[in-house]
Motif scaffolding. Structure first.
Motif, PDB file in Angstrom:
ATOM      1  N   LYS A   1       0.834  -1.207   0.000  1.00  0.00           N
ATOM      2  CA  LYS A   1       0.000   0.000   0.000  1.00  0.00           C
ATOM      3  C   LYS A   1       0.866   1.255   0.000  1.00  0.00           C
ATOM      4  O   LYS A   1       0.561   2.230  -0.693  1.00  0.00           O
ATOM      5  N   LEU A   2       1.950   1.232   0.768  1.00  0.00           N
ATOM      6  CA  LEU A   2       2.831   2.395   0.829  1.00  0.00           C
ATOM      7  C   LEU A   2       3.520   2.623  -0.516  1.00  0.00           C
ATOM      8  O   LEU A   2       3.602   3.752  -1.000  1.00  0.00           O
ATOM      9  N   LYS A   3       3.997   1.541  -1.141  1.00  0.00           N
ATOM     10  CA  LYS A   3       4.611   1.662  -2.471  1.00  0.00           C
ATOM     11  C   LYS A   3       3.591   2.211  -3.474  1.00  0.00           C
ATOM     12  O   LYS A   3       3.913   3.092  -4.274  1.00  0.00           O
ATOM     13  N   ASN A   4       2.388   1.661  -3.429  1.00  0.00           N
ATOM     14  CA  ASN A   4       1.340   2.112  -4.348  1.00  0.00           C
ATOM     15  C   ASN A   4       0.998   3.580  -4.114  1.00  0.00           C
ATOM     16  O   ASN A   4       0.701   4.309  -5.059  1.00  0.00           O
ATOM     17  N   TYR A   5       1.024   3.997  -2.863  1.00  0.00           N
ATOM     18  CA  TYR A   5       0.726   5.395  -2.550  1.00  0.00           C
ATOM     19  C   TYR A   5       1.747   6.324  -3.205  1.00  0.00           C
ATOM     20  O   TYR A   5       1.389   7.351  -3.772  1.00  0.00           O
TER      21      TYR A   5
ATOM     22  N   LEU B   1       1.728   6.523  11.419  1.00  0.00           N
ATOM     23  CA  LEU B   1       0.401   6.328  10.829  1.00  0.00           C
ATOM     24  C   LEU B   1      -0.418   7.607  10.846  1.00  0.00           C
ATOM     25  O   LEU B   1      -1.124   7.910   9.884  1.00  0.00           O
ATOM     26  N   VAL B   2      -0.324   8.369  11.919  1.00  0.00           N
ATOM     27  CA  VAL B   2      -1.044   9.643  11.996  1.00  0.00           C
ATOM     28  C   VAL B   2      -0.569  10.563  10.875  1.00  0.00           C
ATOM     29  O   VAL B   2      -1.377  11.173  10.168  1.00  0.00           O
TER      30      VAL B   2
ATOM     31  N   GLY C   1      -4.832  11.455   3.177  1.00  0.00           N
ATOM     32  CA  GLY C   1      -6.284  11.615   3.171  1.00  0.00           C
ATOM     33  C   GLY C   1      -7.010  10.278   3.204  1.00  0.00           C
ATOM     34  O   GLY C   1      -8.232  10.214   3.113  1.00  0.00           O
ATOM     35  N   LYS C   2      -6.247   9.197   3.335  1.00  0.00           N
ATOM     36  CA  LYS C   2      -6.834   7.846   3.426  1.00  0.00           C
ATOM     37  C   LYS C   2      -7.055   7.520   4.900  1.00  0.00           C
ATOM     38  O   LYS C   2      -6.309   7.961   5.753  1.00  0.00           O
TER      39      LYS C   2
ATOM     40  N   TYR D   1      -7.914   2.017   6.237  1.00  0.00           N
ATOM     41  CA  TYR D   1      -7.267   1.651   4.971  1.00  0.00           C
ATOM     42  C   TYR D   1      -5.826   1.221   5.227  1.00  0.00           C
ATOM     43  O   TYR D   1      -5.379   0.179   4.752  1.00  0.00           O
ATOM     44  N   TRP D   2      -5.093   2.025   5.966  1.00  0.00           N
ATOM     45  CA  TRP D   2      -3.678   1.732   6.194  1.00  0.00           C
ATOM     46  C   TRP D   2      -3.475   0.535   7.110  1.00  0.00           C
ATOM     47  O   TRP D   2      -2.504  -0.205   6.965  1.00  0.00           O
ATOM     48  N   MET D   3      -4.376   0.321   8.072  1.00  0.00           N
ATOM     49  CA  MET D   3      -4.189  -0.744   9.060  1.00  0.00           C
ATOM     50  C   MET D   3      -4.618  -2.113   8.550  1.00  0.00           C
ATOM     51  O   MET D   3      -4.177  -3.124   9.076  1.00  0.00           O
ATOM     52  N   ASP D   4      -5.464  -2.172   7.555  1.00  0.00           N
ATOM     53  CA  ASP D   4      -5.943  -3.458   7.047  1.00  0.00           C
ATOM     54  C   ASP D   4      -4.762  -4.329   6.630  1.00  0.00           C
ATOM     55  O   ASP D   4      -3.950  -3.935   5.809  1.00  0.00           O
TER      56      ASP D   4
END
Length: 121
Positions: free
Chosen positions: A8-12, A55-56, A63-64, A68-71
């Motif tokens: 997810k981070l790479k995709n972001y 994470l904060v 804006g996600k 979303y990030w924790m899943d």
């Protein structure tokens, strides 16, 4: 560690590149989040679990939602809305002691309502 968060981070970063029309490498994203490039690299490799503070920052930057990030982070307990709100109010100086203003209490009440709704749904 979860490969889901790292992907997810790479995709972001790739989403940012498309949106901005410029390269957004680990160094650039790290600078925007005020963390080291090593942290971004470790998170993208899946060798590090994101801290609550990170994470904060990521939620604010992207804006996600925190959900979303924790899943996919099985070994990590997601901070709840109240926890995130308190951390942000302390970080910004809105809370400096245990004496809380009416404005702070109103924000906390709203955060608790959101958390109750989340748990009931």
């Amino acid at each position: 560690m979860s490969g889901i968060f790292s992907q997810k981070l790479k995709n972001y970063r790739k989403e940012l590149e498309v949106k901005r029309g410029e390269k957004v490498g680990q160094v650039k994203l790290a600078g925007e989040l005020n963390v080291s490039r090593g942290i971004i690299g470790d998170l993208e490799r899946g060798t590090r679990t994101p801290s609550k503070k990170f994470l904060v920052k990521l939620v604010e930057h992207s804006g996600k939602s925190i959900d979303y990030w924790m899943d996919g982070l099985e070994e990590y307990e997601a901070p709840n809305t109240v926890d995130l709100i308190l951390d942000k109010m302390i970080e910004t100086g809105l809370i400096t002691s245990s004496e809380l203003s009416d404005d702070v209490w109103n924000i906390i009440k709203e955060a608790v309502k959101l958390e109750v709704d989340r748990k009931l749904s």
